[in-house]
Design a protein around this motif. Structure first.
Motif, PDB file in Angstrom:
ATOM      1  N   TYR A  45       0.844  -1.202   0.000  1.00  0.00           N
ATOM      2  CA  TYR A  45       0.000   0.000   0.000  1.00  0.00           C
ATOM      3  C   TYR A  45       0.877   1.249   0.000  1.00  0.00           C
ATOM      4  O   TYR A  45       2.066   1.200   0.350  1.00  0.00           O
ATOM      5  CB  TYR A  45      -0.917   0.001   1.225  1.00  0.00           C
ATOM      6  N   ASN A  73      -4.275   0.430  -5.721  1.00  0.00           N
ATOM      7  CA  ASN A  73      -5.026  -0.201  -4.639  1.00  0.00           C
ATOM      8  C   ASN A  73      -4.123  -0.659  -3.507  1.00  0.00           C
ATOM      9  O   ASN A  73      -3.013  -1.155  -3.732  1.00  0.00           O
ATOM     10  CB  ASN A  73      -5.789  -1.426  -5.167  1.00  0.00           C
ATOM     11  N   ILE A  75      -3.493  -3.534  -1.168  1.00  0.00           N
ATOM     12  CA  ILE A  75      -3.867  -4.939  -1.334  1.00  0.00           C
ATOM     13  C   ILE A  75      -3.307  -5.802  -0.206  1.00  0.00           C
ATOM     14  O   ILE A  75      -2.273  -5.493   0.384  1.00  0.00           O
ATOM     15  CB  ILE A  75      -3.410  -5.501  -2.695  1.00  0.00           C
ATOM     16  N   THR A  77      -2.667 -10.063   0.678  1.00  0.00           N
ATOM     17  CA  THR A  77      -2.615 -11.415   0.131  1.00  0.00           C
ATOM     18  C   THR A  77      -2.533 -12.418   1.266  1.00  0.00           C
ATOM     19  O   THR A  77      -1.693 -12.285   2.165  1.00  0.00           O
ATOM     20  CB  THR A  77      -1.400 -11.592  -0.796  1.00  0.00           C
ATOM     21  N   THR A  93      -5.495 -12.653  -3.348  1.00  0.00           N
ATOM     22  CA  THR A  93      -5.107 -11.251  -3.212  1.00  0.00           C
ATOM     23  C   THR A  93      -6.340 -10.364  -3.381  1.00  0.00           C
ATOM     24  O   THR A  93      -7.126 -10.560  -4.312  1.00  0.00           O
ATOM     25  CB  THR A  93      -4.049 -10.875  -4.256  1.00  0.00           C
ATOM     26  N   TYR A  94      -6.468  -9.394  -2.480  1.00  0.00           N
ATOM     27  CA  TYR A  94      -7.659  -8.542  -2.479  1.00  0.00           C
ATOM     28  C   TYR A  94      -7.287  -7.078  -2.313  1.00  0.00           C
ATOM     29  O   TYR A  94      -6.367  -6.741  -1.551  1.00  0.00           O
ATOM     30  CB  TYR A  94      -8.595  -8.937  -1.329  1.00  0.00           C
ATOM     31  N   ALA A  95      -8.019  -6.214  -3.020  1.00  0.00           N
ATOM     32  CA  ALA A  95      -7.920  -4.778  -2.759  1.00  0.00           C
ATOM     33  C   ALA A  95      -8.780  -4.465  -1.540  1.00  0.00           C
ATOM     34  O   ALA A  95      -9.821  -5.093  -1.325  1.00  0.00           O
ATOM     35  CB  ALA A  95      -8.420  -3.997  -3.965  1.00  0.00           C
ATOM     36  N   THR A 111     -11.913  -8.416  -5.330  1.00  0.00           N
ATOM     37  CA  THR A 111     -11.026  -9.317  -6.081  1.00  0.00           C
ATOM     38  C   THR A 111     -10.274  -8.629  -7.217  1.00  0.00           C
ATOM     39  O   THR A 111      -9.234  -9.117  -7.654  1.00  0.00           O
ATOM     40  CB  THR A 111     -11.829 -10.494  -6.663  1.00  0.00           C
ATOM     41  N   ASP A 112     -10.780  -7.495  -7.702  1.00  0.00           N
ATOM     42  CA  ASP A 112     -10.090  -6.745  -8.762  1.00  0.00           C
ATOM     43  C   ASP A 112      -9.123  -5.761  -8.108  1.00  0.00           C
ATOM     44  O   ASP A 112      -9.541  -4.781  -7.488  1.00  0.00           O
ATOM     45  CB  ASP A 112     -11.122  -6.009  -9.621  1.00  0.00           C
ATOM     46  N   THR A 113      -7.829  -6.017  -8.274  1.00  0.00           N
ATOM     47  CA  THR A 113      -6.814  -5.187  -7.605  1.00  0.00           C
ATOM     48  C   THR A 113      -6.117  -4.222  -8.560  1.00  0.00           C
ATOM     49  O   THR A 113      -5.170  -3.548  -8.173  1.00  0.00           O
ATOM     50  CB  THR A 113      -5.747  -6.092  -6.952  1.00  0.00           C
ATOM     51  N   ASN A 114      -6.570  -4.154  -9.804  1.00  0.00           N
ATOM     52  CA  ASN A 114      -5.879  -3.327 -10.804  1.00  0.00           C
ATOM     53  C   ASN A 114      -6.591  -2.004 -11.042  1.00  0.00           C
ATOM     54  O   ASN A 114      -6.991  -1.681 -12.161  1.00  0.00           O
ATOM     55  CB  ASN A 114      -5.752  -4.107 -12.120  1.00  0.00           C
TER      56      ASN A 114
END
Length: 281
Positions: A45, A73, A75, A77, A93-95, A111-114
């Motif tokens: 982070y 994000n 994140i 893990t 891995t999570y945002a 679930t979307d970390t991008n």
């Protein structure tokens, strides 16, 4: 003139290259790695600073989705499945997206970390877990935004968010006890079918005690609910090497039938070749 122009271009390029300046990031990236019980936990982070600003309720509005940090994000893990404040969360891995409130925060594991900041379009199907946690006030100001893993035990820890005079503690548990007990039960129960099989095949291929290999392959086959054609193939080879041609032929016939049923031409041929070599009728 042409030569002079080339020299001037080279000089300008050299100066431009030297003019590249690297400066500190206003919200530097932080990576935290921690083993909790038998689970690897990693945080990545960015850390914005207060810089005299009012944070919550001003820079970070109440009741609005926040990126929980700065830049990309934030994140987390987990290498195993965990439980976060009582909510199941699969390994992955999570945002971390939050909705800060004056007394209660909503924390979402996404679930979307991008994403740079918050997602352009919030997708509820990507929310792996949502929890609501009380926020508390602390006496000392925390200048730089911080996420830490604290209060470690064998079975869990706290994921703590701190900034200004606000602290949010997110407890999570890890399956240490379940993993250890399963390992103990497996070890105390003795070797499994795959262990016996692998050991027998190794002894066969490395010219070690073939009688021991025969003992192990028999145990492996007896423990298998339906022995595979390739397992029976190895058993037949071990029998043959141990001098038990009759037993080798009987097992090879089983392997042949199983490989024919599976449609495996390679094993069909190998079994037929071996049966012919061993004088099967």
């Amino acid at each position: 003139m042409k030569k002079t122009a080339i020299l001037l271009l080279l000089a300008f390029t050299s100066l431009a290259a030297k003019a590249q300046i690297t400066t500190p990031q206003p919200s530097p990236l932080s990576t935290v790695k921690q083993v909790v019980g038998l689970t690897d936990v990693t945080l990545e982070y960015s850390r914005p600073a207060m810089k005299g600003r009012i944070i919550f309720g001003d820079l970070v509005p109440f009741e609005k989705l926040w990126r929980t940090g700065a830049n990309n994000n934030s994140i987390v893990t987990f290498s195993t499945d965990v439980s976060v404040a009582g909510k199941a969360l699969k390994a992955g891995t999570y945002a971390i997206f939050t909705i800060p409130g004056e007394t209660i925060w909503e924390v979402n594991f996404y679930t979307d970390t991008n994403n740079w900041g918050t997602p352009k379009s919030w997708d509820a199907s990507k929310v792996a877990a949502t929890i609501k946690i009380n926020a508390s006030s602390i006496s000392e100001k925390v200048e730089s935004f911080t996420i830490e893993i604290s209060d470690l035990t064998n079975n869990g820890a706290n994921l703590s968010i701190l900034w200004d005079k606000t602290k949010v503690v997110i407890p999570f548990t890890v399956p240490t006890d379940t993993t250890v007990i399963a390992s103990i039960d497996k070890t105390m129960a003795g070797p499994g079918s795959n262990d016996y099989y692998a050991s027998a095949v190794y002894y066969l291929n490395s010219d070690r005690d073939i009688n021991k290999a025969k003992e192990w392959i028999d145990k492996a086959i007896s423990m298998a609910e339906t022995p595979a054609f390739w397992q029976l193939r190895q058993q037949s080879l071990i029998y043959a090497k141990a001098g038990d041609k009759k037993g080798a032929i009987a097992v090879a016939k089983k392997s042949l039938a199983a490989s024919e049923a599976a449609g495996n031409a390679d094993y069909v041929k190998m079994n037929k070749d071996s049966l012919a070599e061993w004088g099967a009728k």
